[in-house]
Design an enzyme around this catalytic site. Structure first.
Site, mmCIF file in Angstrom:
data_model
loop_
_atom_site.group_PDB
_atom_site.id
_atom_site.type_symbol
_atom_site.label_atom_id
_atom_site.label_comp_id
_atom_site.label_asym_id
_atom_site.label_seq_id
_atom_site.Cartn_x
_atom_site.Cartn_y
_atom_site.Cartn_z
ATOM 1 N N GLU A 45 -4.056 15.998 -8.324
ATOM 2 C CA GLU A 45 -3.228 17.165 -8.012
ATOM 3 C C GLU A 45 -3.335 17.526 -6.533
ATOM 4 O O GLU A 45 -4.425 17.445 -5.964
ATOM 5 C CB GLU A 45 -3.651 18.350 -8.875
ATOM 6 C CG GLU A 45 -3.415 18.158 -10.370
ATOM 7 C CD GLU A 45 -1.929 18.109 -10.754
ATOM 8 O OE1 GLU A 45 -1.073 18.454 -9.908
ATOM 9 O OE2 GLU A 45 -1.637 17.732 -11.893
ATOM 10 N N HIS A 85 -1.062 0.009 -9.686
ATOM 11 C CA HIS A 85 -1.672 -0.939 -8.737
ATOM 12 C C HIS A 85 -2.272 -2.136 -9.478
ATOM 13 O O HIS A 85 -3.430 -2.509 -9.296
ATOM 14 C CB HIS A 85 -2.736 -0.247 -7.893
ATOM 15 C CG HIS A 85 -3.002 -0.955 -6.594
ATOM 16 N ND1 HIS A 85 -3.418 -0.301 -5.453
ATOM 17 C CD2 HIS A 85 -2.916 -2.266 -6.236
ATOM 18 C CE1 HIS A 85 -3.587 -1.157 -4.462
ATOM 19 N NE2 HIS A 85 -3.281 -2.369 -4.919
ATOM 20 N N ARG A 129 0.851 -1.182 0.000
ATOM 21 C CA ARG A 129 0.000 0.000 0.000
ATOM 22 C C ARG A 129 0.890 1.235 0.000
ATOM 23 O O ARG A 129 1.896 1.296 0.703
ATOM 24 C CB ARG A 129 -0.920 0.023 1.218
ATOM 25 C CG ARG A 129 -2.097 -0.955 1.140
ATOM 26 C CD ARG A 129 -3.083 -0.529 0.052
ATOM 27 N NE ARG A 129 -4.284 -1.353 0.027
ATOM 28 C CZ ARG A 129 -4.428 -2.446 -0.714
ATOM 29 N NH1 ARG A 129 -3.414 -2.880 -1.469
ATOM 30 N NH2 ARG A 129 -5.567 -3.114 -0.700
#
Length: 336
Positions: free
Chosen positions: A273, A298, A240
């Site tokens: 952003e 991922h 993670r």
């Protein structure tokens, strides 16, 4: 009595497999949600005793919309997307699917380590474009023989164990740190346990992160920890993003303490952003990162077989807990 299970994301074209697994006492509803549980109509929320999610977060305000909810199954290994405190306050059981994608994620971690350590990314990056590097050896601190290195694993669970076995087969000396693992559990695979994380980091020519994201592991690997690694180490994260301080990683990459890194996860996914400056430099193909950084979206878990496992094992977990009253894959609140 009929139980209602909701799969809000409409992940599959039908619910035939789920119906077969859970049995006739369960009614399965699919939702239209694309980005958030907030898109799920209230009339469906009011009926659900079970909730199965893959990509979507399950925050406290959404849990409050499910008055009958008894079980949440997060169709994946990580469970940080579910507000387990809010679920526990209601007596709702939270489960994951810990035994899918093990091989895929472990292989991806090893793949990134090998690609960086054997120069695959270096030569790929430098042979592209109108002005390729000379057709010759490029000396680079990331490139080393596997057999002279130590592979350090942070978290020796299912995926960490699978990665350890693969690293060992490639010739690495393998060490690990995992305070949750009972003594002796590592002996069957012949790797070396470290008593402290610092002890493991000091030896790790390759650091591969495989622990879950909890309040204890968030920010676990920061600049201090990265500087404990041997100079020219490689850092791999397929767990993670928030476990690893990405700003600290950029700093130790820039000053050359860490030779290279492979990230399948970043702190905010998908990135928004302000995008981390390391990701921005990677996207802009800044020269200082040539051959030194891999970033993937991922996807380490992905294979057709892994997707099939997610579906089947997720349905089996819901059946076990909601229908049969078992505790299959239930995450205890106190383990956070």
């Amino acid at each position: 009595m009929t139980l209602t299970v909701v799969e809000p994301e409409g992940l599959y074209p039908d619910t035939a497999l789920e119906q077969r697994v859970m049995g006739p006492s369960v009614r399965i509803l699919q939702g239209p949600c694309k980005t958030s549980l907030a898109e799920l109509p209230d009339e469906i929320c009011q009926q659900a005793e079970g909730l199965m999610t893959l990509r979507m977060a399950v925050p406290a305000d959404q849990i409050a919309r499910f008055p009958k909810l008894k079980v949440i199954v997060r169709m994946g290994v990580g469970y940080d997307r579910v507000d387990r405190v809010a679920a526990a306050a209601r007596g709702i059981k939270v489960c994951n699917v810990p035994d899918y994608g093990t091989q895929e994620v472990a292989e991806f971690a090893i793949l990134m380590a090998l690609a960086l350590r054997r120069g695959l990314t270096l030569y790929h990056d430098t042979q592209r474009g109108p002005n390729p590097a000379p057709w010759a050896v490029l000396r680079h601190p990331a490139v080393r023989r596997q057999e002279v290195q130590t592979f350090g694993i942070l978290g020796l669970g299912r995926i960490g164990t699978a990665a350890a076995l693969r690293a060992k087969a490639l010739g690495y000396r393998v060490v690990f740190y995992d305070p949750a693992l009972p003594n002796g559990a590592d002996r069957a695979i012949g790797v070396t346990r470290c008593r402290t994380m610092d002890e493991m980091l000091a030896q790790a020519d390759v650091l591969s992160i495989h622990c879950p994201l909890t309040r204890h592991t968030r920010g676990l690997v920061g600049e201090r920890e990265l500087r404990l690694l041997p100079k020219n180490a490689v850092v791999i994260n397929t767990a993670r993003g928030p476990i690893l301080d990405i700003e600290a990683l950029e700093k130790v990459l820039r000053d050359g303490h860490v030779a290279a890194a492979g990230l399948d996860v970043i702190p905010v996914e998908p990135p928004v952003e302000p995008i981390p400056s390391l990701l921005r430099a990677y996207r802009d193909k800044e020269e200082w990162l040539t051959g030194r950084l891999i970033i993937c979206p991922h996807i380490a878990f992905h294979s057709p077989e892994a997707w099939d496992d997610i579906r089947l094992k997720g349905a089996e977990t819901m059946r076990d807990v909601l229908v049969d009253g078992l505790n299959t894959n239930v995450i205890p609140p106190e383990s956070d």
